[in-house]
Design an enzyme around this catalytic site. Structure first.
Site: not given
Length: 256
Positions: A141, A42, A107
């Site tokens: 994540c 990430e 994300k």
């Protein structure tokens, strides 16, 4: 292709220095050959900084860099980066194919404990890319903590999680990756960074590749920079799904 050769690059990141990070990955990628998918962590150009977008490279420059290495390695390659868009900053997972095809996934779940939701826009669309006969789901994540986002339909064979996941919560990382693999009957790969960032967070990596039973196929040494390689079998996955067809009993739902 029934076999997929997967590589994860568990590496330290230089804080807010995109060129230094790209040079580091250049050196690593120079020696990688005969892989199908290569995954970086990430925010691999900056580290997980809330002002990373202020130091972001243009998306075209990042894509050109990824395309260069995709062509050189003949692999699907990607990771997430902080980017500026006309609507605002995003934490975007880019996956680039040798022919220039690009998948963009922003994300969805922003890490509010770091104030990410104040600096970046949440993604609105779940994406799946098809590559060499495999269906691949990119995730970033904190998305890992929200199983509904990866659960609503059995439309992928491999989930890729890229992360800056601190060592303080390493147990959660390991447990949740295994849970996502087992409940979705899919391969799961988690590519995390190592080292320390300028906010005082320590990362020990724990990058791992799991099969649909949650069994470890490859695992990086904690705290060490590593190249993690595994070969995944689509035939093995399909045989397990047929032998243990739990998905037929899944509760159907729609994401609003």
């Amino acid at each position: 292709m029934s076999t997929l050769k997967l590589t994860l690059l568990q590496q330290p990141l230089v804080w807010l220095d995109a060129q230094a990070n790209l040079r580091h990955f250049d050196m690593l990628l120079e020696s990688i050959q005969q892989r199908d998918v290569i995954v970086l962590p990430e925010m691999f150009t900056t580290g997980f900084a809330m002002n990373a977008a202020e130091n972001a490279l243009p998306e075209t420059e990042v894509i050109d860099w990824l395309r260069h290495w995709s062509v050189r390695t003949d692999a699907l390659i990607g990771g997430s980066v902080a980017l500026n868009t006309p609507d605002g900053a995003v934490n975007r997972f880019l996956l680039v194919q040798p022919d220039g095809t690009i998948l963009r996934y922003d994300k969805r779940h922003l890490f509010r404990m770091a104030g990410e939701h104040h600096h970046y826009l949440a993604g609105k669309e779940r994406k799946v890319v098809e590559w060499r006969g495999w269906r691949i789901l990119p995730q970033v994540c904190y998305d890992l903590r929200f199983p509904v986002w990866s659960r609503n339909q059995q439309d992928y064979d491999l989930a890729l999680y890229v992360a800056n996941w601190p060592a303080a919560r390493a147990k959660h990382w390991q447990t949740l990756l295994a849970a996502r693999a087992i409940e979705n009957q899919a391969y799961v790969a988690g590519c995390n960074r190592v080292g320390d960032d300028d906010n005082g967070h320590h990362y020990q990596g724990n990058s791992v590749i799991l099969d649909a039973l949650g069994e470890i196929q490859a695992q990086a040494e904690p705290g060490q920079a590593a190249q993690l390689d595994a070969e995944l079998s689509l035939e093995t996955l399909q045989a397990y799904r047929e032998r243990f067809p739990a998905f037929h009993d899944t509760d159907k739902f729609l994401l609003l």
